[in-house]
Scaffold this active site. Structure first.
Site: not given
Length: 279
Positions: A114-115, A62, A152
């Site tokens: 990163t989310a 990430s 995803h």
């Protein structure tokens, strides 16, 4: 294995877009005289944690996690997953508004994804619950959490279970900064010889281009990793994250990744300033 070739561990996620990117390397369509790639499949949070131990020579990571390991890894220009006006989606069962996320219990796929960073920048005040990325939809559905961040393929299939979108973090980032949201990248150990770093980066680039040039072939392989969505949705998902941003790191991606990490630091979410560097 060519005589004298160096074994290189290459780790990536068991999902459709990574499978598409690595298809040609994993199946021998792309070969190297300098290295032999040994593939390891792990979810992105596990890979982020492994990077902190320098476990793999080359790894998916990430962008958020890169800020913690930039002293030991350097990014490759190929292999980035970038959401251009779309990205991780926060979903709920009962139709929350974005402002109602404040104080809520939210399922996240890992603290160095990163989310997670993007959600903290969007709404700093919430209770994070770490849940494996492929179990978040179920956790929202069964109300173990008030909302969940979907990464995803679930970004395209969450509404099939009646869940509702609260906010698309990639769309929010684009609206706020007029930039795409860089989510994941690939990185190689800084301790590798420069020649090996370049070889890894170039063979990954060749593998991605092979997949794009032989789309149906690579898509059939990637479908095995698509967790139940049909081929049309898998094709759409791969197109979202394997595209012109993936075969290079254009200036707007570098700018956006730098902004993401700078904002993370300025908001107390990342412990030090990090400069984006790549092979």
């Amino acid at each position: 294995m060519p005589s004298g070739a160096r074994k290189i561990s290459v780790a990536h996620s068991p999902d459709a877009d990574d499978a598409f990117m690595f298809y040609a390397l994993a199946t021998g369509k792309v070969r190297s005289d300098l290295v032999e790639f040994e593939h390891v499949l792990r979810d992105i949070q596990t890979l982020n944690e492994a990077a902190a131990e320098s476990r793999y020579d080359m790894t998916a990571i990430s962008f958020h996690a890169y800020s913690y390991v930039a002293d030991r890894y350097i990014l490759t220009t190929s292999g980035s997953s970038v959401g251009d006006g779309y990205g991780p989606v926060v979903v709920s069962k009962h139709g929350l508004s974005p402002s109602q996320l404040k104080g809520k219990k939210i399922g996240v796929p890992g603290m160095t994804t990163t989310a997670y960073l993007a959600l903290r920048l969007f709404e700093p005040d919430f209770e994070a619950r770490i849940i494996p990325f492929d179990e978040i939809l179920d956790a929202v559905q069964t109300e173990k959490v008030d909302a969940g961040v979907v990464i995803h393929e679930g970004q395209l299939s969450y509404n099939q279970t009646g869940l509702r979108r609260v906010v698309d973090l990639g769309a929010w980032w684009k609206q706020k900064h007029n930039l795409p949201l860089p989510l994941g990248a690939n990185a190689v150990l800084r301790s590798l010889a420069p020649q090996l770093q370049r070889e890894c980066a170039e063979r990954l680039d060749e593998s991605i281009r092979y997949g794009l040039d032989h789309r149906q072939e690579a898509l059939s392989y990637a479908q095995e990793f698509a967790r139940g969505i049909d081929q049309n949705l898998a094709d759409k998902f791969i197109g979202m994250y394997v595209n012109h941003h993936t075969t290079s790191m254009p200036p707007e991606v570098v700018e956006s990744a730098q902004k993401l990490l700078d904002l993370g630091y300025e908001n107390g979410l990342i412990p030090q300033r990090v400069k984006i560097e790549y092979v």
